[in-house]
Design an enzyme around this catalytic site. Structure first.
Site, mmCIF file in Angstrom:
data_model
loop_
_atom_site.group_PDB
_atom_site.id
_atom_site.type_symbol
_atom_site.label_atom_id
_atom_site.label_comp_id
_atom_site.label_asym_id
_atom_site.label_seq_id
_atom_site.Cartn_x
_atom_site.Cartn_y
_atom_site.Cartn_z
ATOM 1 N N CYS A 1 -0.061 -0.482 -11.480
ATOM 2 C CA CYS A 1 -0.187 0.834 -10.857
ATOM 3 C C CYS A 1 -0.817 1.825 -11.834
ATOM 4 O O CYS A 1 -0.347 1.977 -12.960
ATOM 5 C CB CYS A 1 1.178 1.344 -10.408
ATOM 6 S SG CYS A 1 1.128 2.975 -9.645
ATOM 7 N N LEU B 1 0.839 -1.194 0.000
ATOM 8 C CA LEU B 1 0.000 0.000 0.000
ATOM 9 C C LEU B 1 0.876 1.247 0.000
ATOM 10 O O LEU B 1 1.771 1.389 0.835
ATOM 11 C CB LEU B 1 -0.912 0.007 1.238
ATOM 12 C CG LEU B 1 -1.837 -1.206 1.373
ATOM 13 C CD1 LEU B 1 -2.400 -1.290 2.784
ATOM 14 C CD2 LEU B 1 -2.950 -1.135 0.347
ATOM 15 N N THR B 2 0.617 2.142 -0.928
ATOM 16 C CA THR B 2 1.383 3.373 -1.019
ATOM 17 C C THR B 2 1.147 4.253 0.203
ATOM 18 O O THR B 2 0.006 4.441 0.628
ATOM 19 C CB THR B 2 1.008 4.146 -2.294
ATOM 20 O OG1 THR B 2 1.188 3.299 -3.415
ATOM 21 C CG2 THR B 2 1.856 5.394 -2.456
ATOM 22 N N LYS C 1 1.859 -8.537 -10.323
ATOM 23 C CA LYS C 1 0.546 -7.975 -10.002
ATOM 24 C C LYS C 1 0.065 -7.141 -11.190
ATOM 25 O O LYS C 1 0.788 -6.259 -11.672
ATOM 26 C CB LYS C 1 0.607 -7.107 -8.742
ATOM 27 C CG LYS C 1 -0.760 -6.616 -8.248
ATOM 28 C CD LYS C 1 -0.622 -5.916 -6.901
ATOM 29 C CE LYS C 1 -1.992 -5.595 -6.310
ATOM 30 N NZ LYS C 1 -2.688 -4.530 -7.031
ATOM 31 N N ASP D 1 -12.036 -5.267 -3.178
ATOM 32 C CA ASP D 1 -13.277 -5.141 -2.398
ATOM 33 C C ASP D 1 -13.459 -6.211 -1.325
ATOM 34 O O ASP D 1 -14.595 -6.485 -0.937
ATOM 35 C CB ASP D 1 -14.504 -5.141 -3.326
ATOM 36 C CG ASP D 1 -14.470 -4.025 -4.354
ATOM 37 O OD1 ASP D 1 -13.794 -3.022 -4.083
ATOM 38 O OD2 ASP D 1 -15.093 -4.171 -5.419
#
Length: 683
Positions: free
Chosen positions: A421, A337-338, A460, A525
């Site tokens: 990204c 997570l950024t 990813k 989600d």
């Protein structure tokens, strides 16, 4: 008998006037259909009326003075000499003569003056002293009064961080003298053009292959970095009619592995390869089949097999099945997570049940330049027993060198390559989700990177770059043969960002096409244990689910999944979780004034997400969905109400409960627009 007005008529109104009935309260089902959280009516309150914020300086008619760079530099130098900036060595030892630079030191050595202006100690205990350790910040610690006199020999071995950038390594990276023997050899072997140019000419320059990746859309980015020397020589001996580019096609470059190397057998091209040939001018994409005529070992020469092959001395590189295997099945995976996915937050998630953690995305170009701030993203805590790092770059040679560098210098369990990204600054450089439009380059990147490390390599991706033009299914069947051991699919396109729900049906479709050895990880989600159970039960080929924003909003989701419950967590329990994060942050960023404010900054960034959590006891329908917009509501106590606020002023008040008063003139604006439910700017 005279007629009388109905008793229901309000007084003062004629019988002919009717009163409109109040609008009916929408049902929970109607609210859910509109993506509005069905909070119980007893806790609802009218939304506050807010005025538009006034720009600073305009109200008073004052224009901020613009300072020159020289003036700003002078002010920084003067500030360092001020008594508020005590020398690190002096502060650690408490002795003004302990600094080896003496009078030439840029920082103050006046201990008495520093203590006279130092802010009062914060409430609580020094995180290092509470662990029985000697505080490395000494006099500058904001919990100085709680220090003990324990010697460093008695420090416990538990709370430790690794993967620091070695100074000698950093200097070699600065001077472009770091050796990348495996990456350099593999780039030449695959016939890929090396973007990193050598500033010093050598006799072997004329023997370098001029064939770039099959993806002709790859363009040079103008980097003027020198190529590091290679310890392992790759001898290319051209023969007649060998190593020549033809006008109509390019043959498939050889792939180094410990399996047998054979003559490629042309097969029917897939739709993706046909598209790449038409759009980018790529050549035929052949597959390798087993043969007894060509074997690969140390120093064994590979005979020419077609007009574009070369006689090459190769190094032995382990095949994918010979590498260490990570079983992702059923493990709780915290996504990289950024900004918020820092080491203290990952430590917190480990205490709440996370099994796999991954560092924040690091840019390959910055790592190869030895940037300390980028290398800090690779830091690992001893509690992270299954840890990976995520890197991002646009070209095979850059990523291959980065993988080799990390493999040598860091302690990790796997390396993840980000090809999903959506951030503009990343996409515009040809990295991240822009690679989804270049499947041939994806192949070159995975092949080059997987053969320079024995650690598992994962990838990813998103479903596609453009909405409605899914591409992930076209690579899922081949990416294992290219060298990846796991593929994470985020169920949204780059164009979609975070709008709409994740397309899990498409993730299932991709998983069904995957080979048995490839781990397919779904992402998108997951916000409750019921979401987790549904995705794993609906498709048996999904190894696990990656949890991202769900962990940001409620990190105790890992506990809920393991205990299979909807945790109606209280405000006091949530505050204790925040206290743990603050303690981990002070241990990581420091307990001095700078470390305290850095911890406060990242705490506030995280609180900009946690305000979206709605307690279970306040909902008419459970569990909460990630796309629900919470209405304005009151909590069951004042603290719960404050935690539900989307105002930065309330987040600052919460930080003051844990880290004391903010400095004078303190301001905070969240980096990510976490409250934009239909559209998010972050990656």
């Amino acid at each position: 008998m005279a007629a009388t007005a109905p008793a229901t008529d309000p007084p003062g109104l004629s019988p002919a006037v009717t009163v409109a009935s109040p609008p009916s309260q929408p049902t929970p089902e109607e609210l859910v259909a509109r993506a509005v959280a069905p909070v119980k009516p007893a806790f609802l309150r009218p939304p506050p009326v807010r005025e538009a914020p006034k720009e600073e300086g305009k109200a008073a008619g004052v224009t901020a003075e613009k300072k020159s760079k020289r003036q700003l530099k002078r002010e920084r130098q003067q500030e360092k000499k001020s008594t508020s900036h005590l020398c690190i060595e002096v502060g650690k030892s408490g002795n003004a003569d302990s600094c080896k630079y003496g009078a030439s030191c840029r920082f103050s050595h006046d201990i008495n003056a520093y203590l006279a202006q130092k802010p009062a100690d914060l409430e609580g205990t020094c995180p290092f002293a509470s662990s029985g350790m000697v505080c490395p910040y000494g006099l500058t610690c904001r919990y100085l009064s709680t220090h003990n006199n324990q010697s460093p020999e008695n420090c416990p071995e538990g709370n430790r961080e690794i993967n620091f950038l070695n100074k000698d390594t950093q200097k070699l990276l600065w001077k472009n003298k770091y050796d990348f023997p495996k990456a350099s050899a593999q780039i030449k072997l695959l016939g890929l053009k090396d973007i990193k140019k050598n500033k010093v000419s050598s006799a072997n320059d004329d023997q370098k292959a001029d064939i770039y990746s099959p993806d002709k859309s790859c363009e040079l980015n103008g980097n003027d970095q020198s190529e590091s020397p290679c310890n392992i020589s790759v001898n290319v001996e051209p023969e007649s009619n060998l190593c020549k580019e033809t006008d109509n096609s390019e043959a498939e470059p050889l792939v180094a592995s410990s399996v047998q190397l054979v003559e490629p057998r042309p097969l029917k091209k897939s739709k993706v390869e046909v598209d790449e040939t038409q759009n980018h001018g790529a050549g035929i994409h052949d597959n390798l089949a087993e043969s007894e005529d060509h074997k690969l070992s140390n120093g064994l020469e590979v005979p020419s097999i077609n007009q574009s092959s070369c006689r090459t001395d190769l190094i032995t590189i382990p095949h994918l099945r010979e590498k260490k295997i990570i079983d992702f099945r059923g493990k709780l995976y915290l996504a990289p997570l950024t900004t918020v996915g820092n080491l203290p937050f990952r430590r917190l998630c480990k205490t709440l049940g996370a099994d796999i953690t991954c560092g924040e995305m690091a840019m390959c170009s910055n790592l190869l330049q030895g940037q300390a701030s980028e290398w800090a993203l690779l830091r690992r805590h001893s509690s992270e027993d299954l840890f990976g790092v995520q890197i991002c770059g646009p070209y095979p040679d850059t990523i291959a060198r980065t993988v080799e560098l990390i493999d040598k210098e860091c302690s990790i369990d796997f390396i993840d390559i980000n090809m999903g990204c959506p951030i503009d600054i990343v996409v515009n450089k040809g990295a991240g989700s822009s690679l989804l439009t270049k499947p041939m380059r994806i192949k070159s990147i995975v092949q080059a990177a997987s053969t320079v490390t024995e650690k598992p390599l994962t990838v990813k991706v998103r479903t596609a770059f453009f909405e409605g033009r899914n591409r992930a299914d076209s690579i899922v069947s081949d990416i294992y043969d290219w060298g990846a051991s796991a593929l994470t699919i985020h169920g949204r396109s780059r164009q979609q960002r975070y709008s709409k729900l994740a397309d899990w049906d498409y993730i299932y479709q991709c998983a069904q096409k995957a080979p048995d050895y490839l781990h397919v990880i779904g992402n998108g989600d997951v916000f409750s244990y019921t979401d987790w159970n549904k995705h794993l039960s609906d498709c048996s080929k999904i190894s696990t689910c990656m949890i991202a924003r769900g962990a940001l909003i409620k990190p105790w989701i890992f506990t809920e999944i393991k205990e299979q419950k909807h945790w109606d967590i209280t405000s006091g329990e949530r505050l204790n979780i925040l206290k743990d994060f603050v303690r981990f942050g002070l241990e990581h960023w420091g307990s001095d004034s700078k470390g305290v404010e850095t911890t406060r900054h990242f705490l506030l960034e995280w609180l900009s997400y946690t305000c979206r959590y709605i307690p279970v006891g306040l909902l008419d329908v459970i569990p909460q969905r990630l796309n629900w917009r919470p209405p304005s509501y009151c909590g069951r106590d004042d603290l719960e109400t404050m935690m539900a606020s989307d105002s930065a002023a309330d987040w600052i008040r919460i930080s003051e409960m844990l880290l004391g008063k903010v400095p004078e003139g303190f301001k905070f604006a969240p980096k990510h627009k976490s409250n934009a439910y239909d559209r998010a700017e972050n990656g």
